[in-house]
Write a protein that holds these residues in place. Structure first.
Motif, PDB file in Angstrom:
ATOM      1  N   GLY A   1       0.783  -1.155  -0.031  1.00  0.00           N
ATOM      2  CA  GLY A   1      -0.051  -0.175  -0.009  1.00  0.00           C
ATOM      3  C   GLY A   1       0.833   1.058  -0.069  1.00  0.00           C
ATOM      4  O   GLY A   1       1.888   1.200  -0.676  1.00  0.00           O
ATOM      5  N   ASN A   2       0.442   2.090   0.809  1.00  0.00           N
ATOM      6  CA  ASN A   2       1.059   3.586   0.885  1.00  0.00           C
ATOM      7  C   ASN A   2       1.644   3.819   2.327  1.00  0.00           C
ATOM      8  O   ASN A   2       0.935   4.157   3.084  1.00  0.00           O
ATOM      9  N   TRP A   3       2.746   3.113   2.656  1.00  0.00           N
ATOM     10  CA  TRP A   3       3.402   3.367   3.679  1.00  0.00           C
ATOM     11  C   TRP A   3       3.755   4.634   4.405  1.00  0.00           C
ATOM     12  O   TRP A   3       3.748   5.011   5.574  1.00  0.00           O
ATOM     13  N   ASP A   4       3.945   5.529   3.409  1.00  0.00           N
ATOM     14  CA  ASP A   4       4.218   6.901   3.667  1.00  0.00           C
ATOM     15  C   ASP A   4       2.920   7.684   4.089  1.00  0.00           C
ATOM     16  O   ASP A   4       2.909   8.380   5.247  1.00  0.00           O
ATOM     17  N   LEU A   5       1.834   7.412   3.468  1.00  0.00           N
ATOM     18  CA  LEU A   5       0.591   8.010   3.793  1.00  0.00           C
ATOM     19  C   LEU A   5       0.320   7.654   5.267  1.00  0.00           C
ATOM     20  O   LEU A   5      -0.116   8.266   6.352  1.00  0.00           O
ATOM     21  N   ALA A   6       0.477   6.104   5.678  1.00  0.00           N
ATOM     22  CA  ALA A   6       0.140   5.679   7.040  1.00  0.00           C
ATOM     23  C   ALA A   6       1.040   6.197   8.107  1.00  0.00           C
ATOM     24  O   ALA A   6       0.577   6.447   9.040  1.00  0.00           O
ATOM     25  N   GLY A   7       2.439   6.326   7.681  1.00  0.00           N
ATOM     26  CA  GLY A   7       3.337   7.012   8.863  1.00  0.00           C
ATOM     27  C   GLY A   7       2.938   8.505   8.910  1.00  0.00           C
ATOM     28  O   GLY A   7       3.030   8.966   9.904  1.00  0.00           O
ATOM     29  N   MET A   8       2.498   9.383   7.657  1.00  0.00           N
ATOM     30  CA  MET A   8       2.296  10.693   8.142  1.00  0.00           C
ATOM     31  C   MET A   8       0.802  10.655   8.997  1.00  0.00           C
ATOM     32  O   MET A   8       1.019  11.666   9.811  1.00  0.00           O
ATOM     33  N   TRP A   9      -0.279   9.907   8.637  1.00  0.00           N
ATOM     34  CA  TRP A   9      -1.273   9.791   9.478  1.00  0.00           C
ATOM     35  C   TRP A   9      -0.992   9.321  11.007  1.00  0.00           C
ATOM     36  O   TRP A   9      -1.293  10.103  12.061  1.00  0.00           O
ATOM     37  N   ALA A  10      -0.167   8.600  11.123  1.00  0.00           N
ATOM     38  CA  ALA A  10       0.285   7.866  12.566  1.00  0.00           C
ATOM     39  C   ALA A  10       0.999   9.074  13.315  1.00  0.00           C
ATOM     40  O   ALA A  10       0.531   9.264  14.520  1.00  0.00           O
ATOM     41  N   SER A  11       1.884   9.660  12.696  1.00  0.00           N
ATOM     42  CA  SER A  11       2.757  10.780  13.324  1.00  0.00           C
ATOM     43  C   SER A  11       1.752  11.731  13.812  1.00  0.00           C
ATOM     44  O   SER A  11       2.074  12.573  14.767  1.00  0.00           O
ATOM     45  N   ALA A  12       0.708  12.138  12.983  1.00  0.00           N
ATOM     46  CA  ALA A  12       0.045  13.158  13.366  1.00  0.00           C
ATOM     47  C   ALA A  12      -1.321  13.031  14.391  1.00  0.00           C
ATOM     48  O   ALA A  12      -1.538  13.944  14.974  1.00  0.00           O
ATOM     49  N   THR A  13      -1.708  11.694  14.438  1.00  0.00           N
ATOM     50  CA  THR A  13      -2.895  11.267  15.161  1.00  0.00           C
ATOM     51  C   THR A  13      -2.554  10.289  16.228  1.00  0.00           C
ATOM     52  O   THR A  13      -3.459  10.208  17.297  1.00  0.00           O
ATOM     53  N   ILE A  14      -1.323   9.648  16.309  1.00  0.00           N
ATOM     54  CA  ILE A  14      -0.900   8.634  17.552  1.00  0.00           C
ATOM     55  C   ILE A  14       0.252   9.147  18.247  1.00  0.00           C
ATOM     56  O   ILE A  14       0.260   9.899  19.152  1.00  0.00           O
ATOM     57  N   ARG A  15       1.332   8.628  17.631  1.00  0.00           N
ATOM     58  CA  ARG A  15       2.756   9.147  17.985  1.00  0.00           C
ATOM     59  C   ARG A  15       3.633   9.478  16.847  1.00  0.00           C
ATOM     60  O   ARG A  15       3.547   8.719  15.798  1.00  0.00           O
ATOM     61  N   PRO A  16       4.714  10.155  16.787  1.00  0.00           N
ATOM     62  CA  PRO A  16       5.734  10.410  15.792  1.00  0.00           C
ATOM     63  C   PRO A  16       6.249   8.927  15.178  1.00  0.00           C
ATOM     64  O   PRO A  16       6.728   8.530  16.287  1.00  0.00           O
ATOM     65  N   VAL A  17       6.393   9.075  14.248  1.00  0.00           N
ATOM     66  CA  VAL A  17       6.985   7.639  13.775  1.00  0.00           C
ATOM     67  C   VAL A  17       8.589   7.703  13.574  1.00  0.00           C
ATOM     68  O   VAL A  17       9.067   8.783  13.246  1.00  0.00           O
ATOM     69  N   LEU A  18       9.261   6.877  14.164  1.00  0.00           N
ATOM     70  CA  LEU A  18      10.629   6.742  14.038  1.00  0.00           C
ATOM     71  C   LEU A  18      11.110   5.591  13.103  1.00  0.00           C
ATOM     72  O   LEU A  18      10.376   4.503  13.457  1.00  0.00           O
ATOM     73  N   THR A  19      11.621   5.726  11.834  1.00  0.00           N
ATOM     74  CA  THR A  19      11.805   4.796  11.120  1.00  0.00           C
ATOM     75  C   THR A  19      13.445   4.605  10.477  1.00  0.00           C
ATOM     76  O   THR A  19      14.121   5.568  10.636  1.00  0.00           O
ATOM     77  N   VAL A  20      13.718   3.773   9.784  1.00  0.00           N
ATOM     78  CA  VAL A  20      14.919   3.723   9.028  1.00  0.00           C
ATOM     79  C   VAL A  20      14.724   3.611   7.576  1.00  0.00           C
ATOM     80  O   VAL A  20      13.897   2.705   7.053  1.00  0.00           O
TER      81      VAL A  20
END
Length: 318
Positions: free
Chosen positions: A119-138
């Motif tokens: 799918g679109n993992w960047d959209l998921a990361g954007m959504w999660a960072s804004a609504t849950i907790r900031p995403v930390l990734t590699v």
């Protein structure tokens, strides 16, 4: 114009193009790539054969076309998603089994999320960072450096913190993060970028995946949550709110936990197999949303493996 230059231009100017026209251009690019049957498409079809064992060659070919359209849809959205509104972002995301994530967030530390290229993992990361907790990734360090910098800046614009694979101290930084309540540690792990991954059963075939998610969850003593992401067609009011005919479904699967009575090595091996089994099942349900154009199965990684498919003449000339 080389592909790196095209990516850079797309990042900087694609958002200016009307959405319907841009989506049509990306679909056309997908169809052309599929028709040419590039080396990446050829490998995609090998991978799809492993996750769709009942499909005949014609069905695999049709499936690869749908997969290329899904893949290019992801790129098309990546080039423009930084310019959507919060309302459009939220309308494009639907969550399944949020209680699994809530259970992990109720525990001390930052949970580890294992993802595949779906799918679109960047959209998921954007959504999660804004609504849950900031995403930390590699992120994989792309070449040229300018392209990697552009991708990194893009993801940081979406609210994520990006570490570069291969840099010194990456695992230590991630491990420190597990001991805080500040992040969602999200790792795309269905490719072994380090050559030190773990061999697992992937839908009945041997494959090599990254050991990072399981190692972090074990050593950080935090839950490991497999997460699948697939596309869905939007209609009606939600489509109007999203400003797009496409949204994503983010499913948080049952959290996995290290066994306190097992060794670190055994926990890493067992947790890795567990998240792979979970996400392999999800991929089998929606194989066209798995954007894997690289080698992950052992038979492909080792050309002398008894189950390795014959190389094509084009591959002999590479």
């Amino acid at each position: 114009m080389n592909s790196s230059r095209a990516y850079l231009l797309a990042f900087r100017h694609a958002w200016r193009i009307p959405g319907p026209l841009w989506r049509a251009l990306m679909a056309t690019a997908a169809d052309i790539t599929w028709l040419v049957h590039t080396k990446g498409v050829h490998q995609l079809e090998r991978n799809l054969t492993r996750v769709s064992p009942t499909a005949n060659p014609r069905q695999i070919r049709q499936l690869s076309r749908a997969a290329m359209r899904s893949y290019m849809r992801y790129f098309g959205e990546a080039f423009t998603v930084a310019h959507i509104t919060p309302q459009q972002r939220d309308a494009r995301v639907r969550v399944i089994n949020a209680h699994n994530l809530d259970a992990a967030l109720a525990l001390p530390g930052s949970p580890v999320l294992a993802l595949t290229h779906q799918g679109n993992w960047d959209l998921a990361g954007m959504w999660a960072s804004a609504t849950i907790r900031p995403v930390l990734t590699v992120a994989e360090r792309l070449k040229p450096e300018e392209l990697f910098t552009e991708f990194r800046t893009f993801r940081e614009t979406l609210g994520m913190t990006i570490l570069a694979a291969g840099d010194d101290g990456v695992f230590r930084a991630l491990l420190r993060a597990t001991r805080t309540n500040n992040h969602l540690i999200c790792l795309l792990a269905d490719r072994d970028l380090t050559a030190s991954g773990i061999e697992v059963d992937f839908n009945g075939h041997r494959a090599r995946v990254a050991k990072g998610p399981a190692a972090l969850a074990t050593q950080g003593q935090v839950p490991l949550i497999p997460v699948s992401i697939t596309y869905e067609k939007l209609t009606g009011h939600r489509r109007a709110q999203a400003g797009s005919p496409w949204g994503i479904v983010v499913e948080f699967h049952t959290p996995l936990h290290a066994d306190p009575n097992a060794t670190t090595k055994d926990n890493i091996t067992n947790l890795t197999q567990q998240w792979v089994t979970t996400l392999a099942t999800a991929i089998t349900r929606s194989p066209h949303d798995w954007h894997m154009l690289q080698k992950v199965f052992t038979a492909d990684l080792n050309p002398h493996h008894p189950l390795a498919p014959p190389a094509t003449p084009k591959e002999h000339n590479d």
